[in-house]
Scaffold this motif. Structure first.
Motif, PDB file in Angstrom:
ATOM      1  N   ASP A  15     -13.112  24.412 -44.427  1.00  0.00           N
ATOM      2  CA  ASP A  15     -13.231  25.944 -45.388  1.00  0.00           C
ATOM      3  C   ASP A  15     -13.278  26.843 -44.627  1.00  0.00           C
ATOM      4  OD1 ASP A  15     -15.596  24.614 -44.156  1.00  0.00           O
ATOM      5  OD2 ASP A  15     -16.681  24.569 -45.196  1.00  0.00           O
ATOM      6  N   ALA A  16     -12.829  27.162 -43.596  1.00  0.00           N
ATOM      7  CA  ALA A  16     -12.444  27.932 -42.841  1.00  0.00           C
ATOM      8  C   ALA A  16     -11.685  28.689 -42.003  1.00  0.00           C
ATOM      9  CB  ALA A  16     -14.226  27.857 -42.137  1.00  0.00           C
ATOM     10  N   ILE A  17     -11.311  29.256 -41.406  1.00  0.00           N
ATOM     11  CA  ILE A  17      -9.775  29.945 -40.261  1.00  0.00           C
ATOM     12  C   ILE A  17     -10.563  30.298 -39.101  1.00  0.00           C
ATOM     13  CG2 ILE A  17      -8.474  30.483 -39.881  1.00  0.00           C
ATOM     14  CD1 ILE A  17      -7.520  30.039 -42.669  1.00  0.00           C
ATOM     15  N   ASP A  18     -11.086  29.927 -37.650  1.00  0.00           N
ATOM     16  CA  ASP A  18     -11.528  30.115 -36.961  1.00  0.00           C
ATOM     17  C   ASP A  18     -10.917  31.869 -36.553  1.00  0.00           C
ATOM     18  OD1 ASP A  18     -13.022  29.983 -34.703  1.00  0.00           O
ATOM     19  OD2 ASP A  18     -11.248  30.643 -33.542  1.00  0.00           O
ATOM     20  N   TYR A  19     -11.723  33.185 -36.262  1.00  0.00           N
ATOM     21  CA  TYR A  19     -11.643  34.317 -35.952  1.00  0.00           C
ATOM     22  C   TYR A  19     -10.086  34.181 -34.915  1.00  0.00           C
ATOM     23  CZ  TYR A  19     -11.773  39.392 -34.906  1.00  0.00           C
ATOM     24  OH  TYR A  19     -11.165  40.905 -34.766  1.00  0.00           O
ATOM     25  N   GLU A  20     -10.757  33.786 -34.012  1.00  0.00           N
ATOM     26  CA  GLU A  20      -9.395  33.798 -33.150  1.00  0.00           C
ATOM     27  C   GLU A  20      -8.047  33.527 -33.125  1.00  0.00           C
ATOM     28  OE1 GLU A  20     -10.788  32.215 -29.746  1.00  0.00           O
ATOM     29  OE2 GLU A  20     -11.876  33.396 -29.042  1.00  0.00           O
ATOM     30  N   LEU A  74      -4.314  35.189 -43.211  1.00  0.00           N
ATOM     31  CA  LEU A  74      -3.218  34.676 -42.317  1.00  0.00           C
ATOM     32  C   LEU A  74      -1.603  35.634 -42.790  1.00  0.00           C
ATOM     33  CD1 LEU A  74      -4.043  30.799 -41.744  1.00  0.00           C
ATOM     34  CD2 LEU A  74      -5.177  33.169 -40.332  1.00  0.00           C
ATOM     35  N   ILE A  75      -1.760  35.483 -44.351  1.00  0.00           N
ATOM     36  CA  ILE A  75      -0.254  35.561 -44.859  1.00  0.00           C
ATOM     37  C   ILE A  75      -0.168  37.383 -44.825  1.00  0.00           C
ATOM     38  CG2 ILE A  75       1.264  35.024 -45.967  1.00  0.00           C
ATOM     39  CD1 ILE A  75       0.688  32.198 -46.278  1.00  0.00           C
ATOM     40  N   LYS A  76      -1.102  37.659 -46.235  1.00  0.00           N
ATOM     41  CA  LYS A  76      -0.693  39.190 -46.946  1.00  0.00           C
ATOM     42  C   LYS A  76      -0.949  39.817 -46.554  1.00  0.00           C
ATOM     43  CE  LYS A  76      -2.113  41.078 -51.296  1.00  0.00           C
ATOM     44  NZ  LYS A  76      -0.991  40.648 -52.064  1.00  0.00           N
ATOM     45  N   PRO A  77      -2.590  40.406 -45.273  1.00  0.00           N
ATOM     46  CA  PRO A  77      -2.519  41.205 -44.300  1.00  0.00           C
ATOM     47  C   PRO A  77      -1.185  41.900 -43.066  1.00  0.00           C
ATOM     48  CG  PRO A  77      -4.319  39.957 -44.349  1.00  0.00           C
ATOM     49  CD  PRO A  77      -3.703  38.879 -45.093  1.00  0.00           C
ATOM     50  N   VAL A  78       0.057  40.686 -43.077  1.00  0.00           N
ATOM     51  CA  VAL A  78       0.519  40.721 -42.039  1.00  0.00           C
ATOM     52  C   VAL A  78       2.333  41.132 -42.760  1.00  0.00           C
ATOM     53  CG1 VAL A  78       1.957  39.452 -40.281  1.00  0.00           C
ATOM     54  CG2 VAL A  78       0.093  38.850 -41.012  1.00  0.00           C
ATOM     55  N   VAL A  79       1.775  40.784 -43.807  1.00  0.00           N
ATOM     56  CA  VAL A  79       3.442  41.132 -44.753  1.00  0.00           C
ATOM     57  C   VAL A  79       2.937  43.275 -45.083  1.00  0.00           C
ATOM     58  CG1 VAL A  79       4.580  40.732 -47.100  1.00  0.00           C
ATOM     59  CG2 VAL A  79       3.746  39.014 -45.385  1.00  0.00           C
ATOM     60  N   GLY A 110       0.097  26.804 -53.020  1.00  0.00           N
ATOM     61  CA  GLY A 110      -0.996  26.551 -53.302  1.00  0.00           C
ATOM     62  C   GLY A 110      -2.550  27.575 -53.434  1.00  0.00           C
ATOM     63  N   PHE A 111      -3.024  27.332 -54.580  1.00  0.00           N
ATOM     64  CA  PHE A 111      -4.398  28.205 -54.812  1.00  0.00           C
ATOM     65  C   PHE A 111      -5.051  27.672 -54.910  1.00  0.00           C
ATOM     66  CE2 PHE A 111      -2.785  27.681 -59.159  1.00  0.00           C
ATOM     67  CZ  PHE A 111      -3.596  28.145 -59.527  1.00  0.00           C
ATOM     68  N   GLY A 112      -6.338  28.232 -54.242  1.00  0.00           N
ATOM     69  CA  GLY A 112      -7.252  27.195 -54.623  1.00  0.00           C
ATOM     70  C   GLY A 112      -8.231  26.410 -53.223  1.00  0.00           C
ATOM     71  N   ASN A 132      -6.202  29.941 -50.580  1.00  0.00           N
ATOM     72  CA  ASN A 132      -6.998  31.240 -50.722  1.00  0.00           C
ATOM     73  C   ASN A 132      -7.274  31.803 -49.542  1.00  0.00           C
ATOM     74  OD1 ASN A 132      -6.189  30.915 -53.570  1.00  0.00           O
ATOM     75  ND2 ASN A 132      -8.400  30.272 -54.287  1.00  0.00           N
ATOM     76  N   LYS A 133      -8.308  31.145 -48.408  1.00  0.00           N
ATOM     77  CA  LYS A 133      -8.702  31.775 -47.796  1.00  0.00           C
ATOM     78  C   LYS A 133      -6.875  31.827 -46.347  1.00  0.00           C
ATOM     79  CE  LYS A 133     -13.090  31.462 -47.277  1.00  0.00           C
ATOM     80  NZ  LYS A 133     -14.534  30.405 -46.828  1.00  0.00           N
ATOM     81  N   SER A 134      -6.254  30.920 -46.475  1.00  0.00           N
ATOM     82  CA  SER A 134      -5.094  31.249 -45.229  1.00  0.00           C
ATOM     83  C   SER A 134      -3.777  32.815 -45.621  1.00  0.00           C
ATOM     84  CB  SER A 134      -4.344  29.584 -46.141  1.00  0.00           C
ATOM     85  OG  SER A 134      -4.868  28.547 -45.195  1.00  0.00           O
TER      86      SER A 134
END
Length: 457
Positions: free
Chosen positions: A126-131, A35-40, A13-15, A29-31
Motif C-alpha cells: 500500500d506504499a512505495i519507498d521514497y528511495e 512512478l509513471i505520470k511525473p516522469v512522462v 489497472g486502477f485502484g 494508483n500510487k504506481s
C-alpha cells in the motif's frame, strides 16, 4: 527539449488490486501517480490513463485509438491484470515500437515473456519507498528517452514478422474523428472515471458515505458499460460505502452490500479483499441480530482472507468471531467453547508476531522517506499521515491481542503508546467499541480457560 505534441497512453489497472499468485494487494494508483505520470510529463509528453479519459462516447473506441495512435505506451502488468495484458497485445500488433513494459518485481508471469523487456519496480503493497520512487523515476526517464530516440522494433510481432506493415487509419476516417471531437459536436456527458473515483474517495475521508456511494455507483456503471464486467475494486468500494451509508437502515444496507460482493463470485473467489469485506459485513449482520448463520459465514470468510494474506486486520477479526462463536448457540458444549477460545488465543499470538514484524518494517520505511516527509509538499504530508495511521493500528492491534490473552500490562502499555500517535477520532471509537464487545463476551466464557481470563479492574 519537450515533446509537447506527443501523447503517452498508460495501460494498467486502477485502484487497489490483488496479485492472485501471492495474495499481495497493490495500490496501482500510487504506481501511476508516483512512478509513471511525473516522469512522462517531465519529458513534456501528455500522459493519460484509461480512467482519465472523459466519457463522451464509447471508451472502447477511444482506447483502441490510443493503442494505435499514442506516441508512447507504457504497460504495467502488475497483478496480472487481464485487460492490461490484452491491451499490450493489441499495441504490439498495431505498432512496431515505442512500447514500454513495466511491472512490480514480485510478479510471476503466467507465460513466456522472455522476448519482452520488462522494467521492474519494488512496490511495498500500500506504499512505495521514497528511495524506490527516485530510482525508478530516473530509470524510466532514461528508458523513455531511449525508446523515443530509436526506431528499432520493441514489439515481438514486428520483430519476428519483420516484413509486416503497421496499419493506419484512412485519412477520411481520421478527419471525421477529429471533427467529431470538436466541442460543438461532442457534448460532455460525464467526467473522467478517475475524477469520479477521486471525488468518491474524498467523500469517504469526510465521512460523507451517502455521497461516496452515489459516486461509486456512477463509476461502477461506467466501468461495467465499457468493459462488460464488474470491476472488483469499484465493487469493493461500493459495498463498503453502501453499508457505511446505512440507508434506509443499517440491516438493509448490509444485505445490499453483501449482494454486491456476491456479484463478484464471492463463493469461489480467492481475492482476499472480497472475502475480507464479506467477513466484515457478515459480522455486522450477526451483531445486528440477524442470525447465527451470518457468524458461521463471517468466520469462514475471515479464515480464508487471514490464511491468504497473513495480516493483522483479518487475524484480529477472526479471533473476535471465534469468541462470538464460543458464546453463541453454535457451541453446545464447554469442549467446543474451549476449542474456539484456544483457536482465538493462537490467532492473537500470531497477530502479536505480525505487529512486531510490521512495526520494524514501518519504522524502516518511515526513516527512508524522511526526505520526502519533511519537504513540505502534499505528498510528504500524505506519506506522514499514512505512517501515523499504520503505527496507530499496529499499536491498537497489539493492545487488543494482549487484552484477549489476559496480558493487561502489555495492553495498557500499547494503548498508552497509541495515544502518542496522531489519530482520527473514528479510529479510537472503532477500537474502543471492539474492546468493549470483546470484554463482554470473554466475561461469559473466560472461566473455561486455564488460567482463567478475568476482566481487569
Amino acid at each position: 527539449m519537450g515533446n509537447t505534441d506527443k501523447r503517452c497512453f498508460v495501460v494498467m489497472g486502477f485502484g487497489i488490486k490483488t496479485d492472485y499468485i501471492n495474495g499481495r494487494k497493490l495500490d496501482l494508483n500510487k504506481s501511476y501517480r508516483l512512478l509513471i505520470k511525473p516522469v512522462v510529463e517531465a519529458k513534456g509528453i501528455e500522459c493519460v490513463r484509461a480512467d482519465e479519459i472523459t466519457h463522451s462516447g464509447s471508451i472502447d473506441v477511444q482506447m483502441y485509438r490510443e493503442l494505435l495512435q499514442a506516441d508512447l505506451v507504457i504497460a504495467d502488468l502488475s497483478t496480472l491484470n487481464a485487460n492490461a495484458l490484452y491491451e499490450l497485445g493489441i499495441r504490439h500488433a498495431l505498432r512496431p515500437y515505442t512500447t514500454i513494459v513495466i511491472s512490480e518485481n514480485k510478479l510471476v508471469y503466467p507465460f513466456d515473456l522472455n522476448h519482452v523487456v520488462i522494467h521492474s519496480y519494488q512496490h511495498l503493497g500500500d506504499a512505495i519507498d521514497y528511495e524506490e520512487v527516485e530510482r525508478f523515476r530516473a530509470a524510466l526517464g532514461n528508458v523513455i528517452q531511449t525508446v523515443l530516440d530509436k526506431t528499432q522494433a520493441d514489439s515481438p510481432v514486428y520483430t519476428y514478422l519483420n516484413s509486416l506493415i503497421p496499419p493506419k487509419l484512412q485519412e477520411q476516417i481520421e478527419k471525421a474523428m477529429v471533427e467529431s471531437e470538436k466541442p460543438e459536436k461532442a457534448p460532455e456527458i460525464g467526467k473522467a472515471l478517475s475524477l469520479i473515483i477521486q471525488e468518491a474517495e474524498d467523500a469517504i475521508d469526510t465521512k460523507e458515505f451517502a455521497k461516496a456511494k452515489n459516486l461509486f455507483q456512477t463509476a461502477a456503471m461506467l466501468s461495467t458499460a465499457n468493459s462488460g464486467q464488474n470491476d472488483i475494486y469499484l465493487t469493493h468500494r461500493l459495498a463498503f460505502t453502501t453499508y457505511k451509508a446505512a440507508e434506509p437502515d443499517l440491516v438493509t444496507a448490509l444485505y445490499e452490500s453483501l449482494g454486491l460482493l456476491k456479484s463478484i463470485h464471492l463463493d469461489t473467489t480467492n481475492d482476499p479483499e472480497t472475502v475480507s469485506s464479506a467477513g466484515a459485513v457478515e459480522k455486522k449482520l450477526y451483531e445486528c441480530g440477524e442470525g447465527d448463520q451470518h457468524l458461521e459465514d463471517s468466520i469462514l470468510y475471515y479464515q480464508r482472507s487471514y490464511y491468504l494474506l497473513n495480516n493483522r486486520y483479518n487475524g484480529i477479526n477472526l479471533a473476535m468471531t471465534l469468541v462470538y462463536h464460543a458464546t453463541s448457540a453454535l457451541a453446545d458444549s464447554d469442549q467446543e467453547r474451549i476449542a474456539d477460545l484456544v483457536f482465538a488465543q493462537r490467532t492473537w499470538k500470531r497477530v502479536l508476531y505480525l505487529c512486531d514484524r510490521d512495526w520494524k518494517l514501518i519504522q524502516e520505511k518511515e526513516k527512508n522517506d524522511q526526505a520526502l516527509i519533511t519537504d513540505g509538499t502534499k505528498d510528504g504530508q500524505e506519506l506522514q499521515e499514512y505512517y501515523n495511521s499504520q503505527k496507530y493500528w499496529i499499536l491498537v492491534n497489539r493492545a487488543e491481542s494482549s487484552f484477549g490473552l489476559g496480558d493487561f500490562d502489555t495492553y495498557r502499555e500499547a494503548l498508552a503508546q497509541s495515544k502518542n500517535i496522531p489519530f482520527h477520532t473514528w479510529q479510537l471509537e472503532s477500537f474502543t467499541e471492539q474492546i468493549g464487545k470483546l470484554e463482554a463476551e470473554l466475561k461469559k466464557v473466560g472461566h473455561l480457560l486455564d488460567p482463567q481470563w478475568i476482566a481487569p479492574n
